[in-house]
Write an enzyme that holds these catalytic residues in place. Structure first.
Site, PDB file in Angstrom:
ATOM      1  N   ARG B 295       5.026  -5.462 -20.316  1.00  0.00           N
ATOM      2  CA  ARG B 295       5.393  -6.846 -19.993  1.00  0.00           C
ATOM      3  C   ARG B 295       4.913  -7.247 -18.614  1.00  0.00           C
ATOM      4  NH1 ARG B 295      11.269  -7.345 -23.251  1.00  0.00           N
ATOM      5  NH2 ARG B 295      10.169  -7.529 -25.227  1.00  0.00           N
ATOM      6  N   TYR B 439       2.548 -12.162 -27.208  1.00  0.00           N
ATOM      7  CA  TYR B 439       2.690 -10.713 -27.449  1.00  0.00           C
ATOM      8  C   TYR B 439       3.584 -10.010 -26.424  1.00  0.00           C
ATOM      9  CZ  TYR B 439      -1.810  -9.705 -24.830  1.00  0.00           C
ATOM     10  OH  TYR B 439      -2.834  -9.581 -23.944  1.00  0.00           O
ATOM     11  N   GLU B 440       3.938  -8.792 -26.747  1.00  0.00           N
ATOM     12  CA  GLU B 440       4.925  -8.023 -25.962  1.00  0.00           C
ATOM     13  C   GLU B 440       6.269  -8.744 -25.889  1.00  0.00           C
ATOM     14  OE1 GLU B 440       4.138  -5.126 -25.447  1.00  0.00           O
ATOM     15  OE2 GLU B 440       1.967  -5.253 -25.539  1.00  0.00           O
ATOM     16  N   GLY B 441       6.661  -9.380 -26.954  1.00  0.00           N
ATOM     17  CA  GLY B 441       7.898 -10.163 -26.954  1.00  0.00           C
ATOM     18  C   GLY B 441       7.584 -11.587 -26.579  1.00  0.00           C
TER      19      GLY B 441
END
Lengths: 596, 596
Positions: B295, B439-441
């Protein structure tokens, strides 16, 4: 594959209930356009856009246009779809009946424009450019020119373009180099290269009528020496049939971020025969006829793309299950709830909804002003509409296109990773949307137009009329309890705009950079106040109808909730904008150009 | 073709002057990293990113990856460029020396990450994913696993991936279906399909080490039954050589909006041999090691793309002549001035600049916290860094990636029509940037993580430490005349954040939707306050150096002007955010799901 369903219900509410178009039946076009006729046109437009144009949108983007042996080939299916457009008589909808048009209100043309763009932006631009060209020819052409071009163009048998930009100049047209040398017969030899010509060539019509800005040698320097010419791609024989190529060719097609199905051409004019449209050296004025209309059309593209993106996001959000509602499972029998239960997904959908419905009201209002300026019997009413329209056009163009990009992006975000994947179509909406803040004058130019030209015009008459319109509404509804939430917030926002206007007057004179640095913020502040006015007024109407037991209760209550959202989650942005305006240009202009 | 020049000067100011990294030389990694060594690494990184990776960016986007006979082929030149990356030893920069890494601070790894992404995002993701995988193996692997994988991965001879998402689940991993059935020898048979696997396969390395989330049959339901496995694409023989394919294949490549040069794969695992990483059913915890790091990496992508887009916009704005300055011709001998004279162009460039430089400071600060959490001898210092880092990671990920998109879009806008044309490269920056908020949450998930997990964690210890950090700074600088402009504005913004936090505590308990509806606004409010803190503190440092006659006067004065811009043209947004937070969830959640 994305889908599209024309928002007929909302449009009918606006045309019939909210704006009550029938009140304008002292104008010839509105007298013709009875509610029944409008509804029939709307239903037909919905059908053709949903079933014919929309299914070609994603494949058209993937295939794009190609140049083969100097000819532009549009994507598969475009020619057949265009034929249906021709057969439906859509191009002539708002055209002058004297030349074969149907004489419907421009307002209705704008609504059709929304549906076309939502369904297939790239496709919609072919007829869209023709519309701009016919407006110019209708306003500035000789009777002979009108007879020659308008019937064919209203029939969509010939298309039109606007040729302004050159490699070294777009915004600053004073720099342009395309030459128009007079022939003995009154025509001109046009030579030069134009770029970024949307729908510059294609295989949909038998001819393309270019409107071209060029300089007649020996004329004044800069923009004062620019004239506008009609330059058909193919010569037109005396009997009206299509003759040889007229020295007009496509240099190349641009590879772009989006709107791939529309051919963006480099156009070469090589001693092409051109015919003066309007007066010598008055080309900019004639161009602006096309331009103002086109700017409104681009504004509509902003919320039209938002509408279709939003529809697909809403479907996905109701369909995709992932996680649980914060307030307890909504779908306890399944392993997860649909993502529409999540407040952050709702925030994105509501932000889009408030923008789209507010923008649609603003655009239709602007459309009505166009019709008033053209047909109202009362000169004072005409002038007022003209002033307000001139003021608000750059505001709508810039705000709606910026927000169109944001809305398409929010809709994409609702899809998570799938939003980034081509087959879902959301990324196309975002790519397509990104052209609108650029073309027909960048949004920076719109802001300068507002601040530098529209505000001071005629001693500030337009902005005074604008303030009066909103203040009158506030005064009339102050004691309306049902409007209790909206009126104080609108008044506060209006106050911010008025204060910012005052600040501009005082500080923009002393240092023009203060005006330039504030222009974008000021435009957005005005857009928000305007949208606040329309949301409050739509809420008033919805409340009135609910109280009278008229209309669809759910639809009207949804309007009220969306108005609430606008006032509490969007309008507050006015406070920050005012502070930014009043911060002035110091830090904006503080660095040396070389420091970047 | 766009260009790139690594912003070495600004990075050196931050590392050496502003953060004074030498103060941390009680940490082993910083003790090694002398200023001279850091500068040498920076200069080398600048060379390879500018000269080797950047020239492949636009052609790599146009060519993309392809799947041939089950093998992914990266764009022309990528293999050769990757070999230079291997030879330069870049992958092991921050790796544990016990396994062949170079033991440099993570902070320096983040800086390298910025340069890589600015130069070529799609390329940078191949080593970027490997970094995430090595972090996980280093933290959770057995000694044997570390010996087996880390040296090869630090050497970039093998790459790594993370396999989380499945067609029906991304955010809600509890729904996942990939199975891991125990073999007798302690290994597992992994079967299932994973989607959106970045760098999932390619021709750059001899092996790809997949980290895969899967469920061991019979384990707990939902996320509590998820385990993490190491699944090499090719088996690894006992002598370390590469064996047969391990039942891992690429189902297809996704067609995406951007990052075309990175292979986004559908991965099929067909009884592939996998090895448990960490404990059974504790896969989520192990995953988050990768995730938090990732993140922060994604946050950096936000300002990295802004940096390169901004550089090209600045070059264009200095080069393109169009129109005249409002304050009189700046370039009187030419027909027009460069567009950088226009305040609205400056507004876009300054907005980007204030974001980029502020974001870089925030990211490097976060990098330092990472190093402290890993190496600081003092447990209390370690804990505090851990808390602040956990709190700020979602804020940086969401804010910086949203703003990265906006900044790329503003940079594109500076180009007018040319910004929309592929060959200029600006539209690629915007397309590439748009993945990062997803992406990545997704950024919505980041906001929920902040509100739902990070704020209440440990009785609110993190947010208290955060408030204290900023309040201490305000108190210390209140009487500093040179800080007169900044401190009151920062204090006001901090007050808004504190009031909003209080509101959340009171209203989020009563109705969790109030917290959910406010989450995005609250995250952005915290991001702005944080950036305000760093801008004020950088201004303090710049002023100190100027007063002391140290450093480059122009550079430092530019910092002050950019700080001014941030405080007057960006920080004011905090006022609107507070109002939106306190508006609550009523209108956000007011419509029926079916109304959309």
């Amino acid at each position: 594959m994305p889908t599209y369903s024309a928002p007929v219900k909302d449009i009918k509410f606006l045309l019939h209930e909210y704006f009550n178009l029938q009140q304008y039946n002292n104008l010839p076009s509105f007298a013709e356009a009875t509610p029944d006729l409008i509804d029939a046109i709307l239903e037909e437009a919905a059908k053709v856009t949903e079933n014919v144009f929309q299914p070609l949108n994603l494949p058209g983007d993937e295939q794009g246009c190609r140049l083969e042996n100097g000819k532009v080939i549009t994507p598969d299916g475009f020619k057949e779809a265009y034929n249906q457009y021709v057969e439906g008589g859509w191009q002539g909808l708002t055209g002058d009946p004297e030349y074969g048009g149907q004489g419907m209100p421009q307002t209705l043309g704008l609504v059709l424009n929304e549906l076309m763009v939502s369904a297939n932006w790239g496709f919609a631009m072919y007829p869209g450019l023709t519309k701009g060209a016919t407006e110019s020819i209708h306003t500035w052409g000789t009777e002979e020119q009108k007879q020659k071009y308008l019937p064919k163009m209203y029939a969509a048998e010939w298309s039109g373009t606007m040729n302004l930009t050159e490699p070294h100049c777009g915004t600053d047209l004073g720099l342009l180099r395309t030459k128009a040398e007079p022939n003995d017969d009154g025509s001109y030899k046009i030579s030069g290269t134009k770029i970024f010509i949307s729908a510059g060539d294609h295989d949909l019509t038998e001819n393309v009528i270019h409107l071209v800005l060029a300089k007649i040698p020996g004329g004044p320097e800069g923009v004062k020496g620019i004239s506008l010419f009609i330059v058909p791609r193919n010569k037109i024989n005396d009997d009206g049939s299509i003759g040889d190529n007229n020295g007009v060719s496509v240099g190349s097609l641009e590879e772009k971020m989006g709107i791939h199905s529309n051919a963006t051409c480099v156009m070469n004019f090589d001693e092409a025969e051109g015919y003066l449209l309007g007066q010598e050296h008055k080309g900019m004025r004639a161009m602006f006829t096309m331009m103002n209309e086109a700017r409104l059309g681009v504004a509509i593209q902003g919320y039209a793309i938002a509408e279709v993106a939003q529809q697909n996001a809403a479907i996905y959000a109701n369909d995709r299950i992932q996680g649980r509602a914060l307030t307890g499972a909504k779908n306890p029998d399944a392993k997860a709830d649909p993502i529409i239960v999540h407040p952050d997904v709702r925030r994105m959908l509501m932000t889009n909804r408030a923008f789209i419905e507010g923008a649609r009201a603003m655009a239709i209002w602007a459309g009505i002003q166009v019709d008033i300026t053209r047909q109202h019997p009362d000169e004072a009413a005409k002038n007022k509409a003209e002033e307000l329209l001139a003021l608000i056009t750059p505001v709508l163009k810039s705000y709606m296109t910026d927000q169109g990009v944001e809305a398409a992006s929010r809709a994409l975000q609702c899809f998570g990773g799938h939003g980034y994947i081509r087959e879902w179509g959301m990324e196309q909406f975002l790519r397509d949307s990104r052209i609108a803040p650029i073309y027909e004058g960048t949004n920076g130019i719109q802001a300068m137009d507002l601040i530098g030209r529209k505000l001071p015009a005629n001693g500030g008459a337009a902005i005074r009329a604008y303030f009066e319109m909103i203040q009158t509404f506030i005064d009339a509804n102050k004691d309306n309890d049902a409007m209790g939430t909206y009126i104080p917030l609108l008044e506060k926002a209006l106050g911010r705009l008025q204060a910012a206007s005052m600040w501009l007057m005082q500080n923009g004179m002393a240092n023009p950079d203060n005006a330039g640095a504030a222009a974008h913020y000021y435009l957005n502040l005005m857009a928000l106040v305007t949208m606040g006015y329309f949301w409050a007024d739509m809420a008033r109407k919805a409340r009135e109808m609910l109280d009278a037991g008229e209309g669809d209760t759910t639809f009207l209550n949804n309007k009220l909730t969306t108005a609430d959202f606008f006032f509490h989650h969007i309008l507050p942005e006015t406070s920050a904008l005012k502070v930014k305006i009043e911060a002035g240009a110091d830090s904006v202009m503080g660095l040396d150009a070389g420091a970047f």
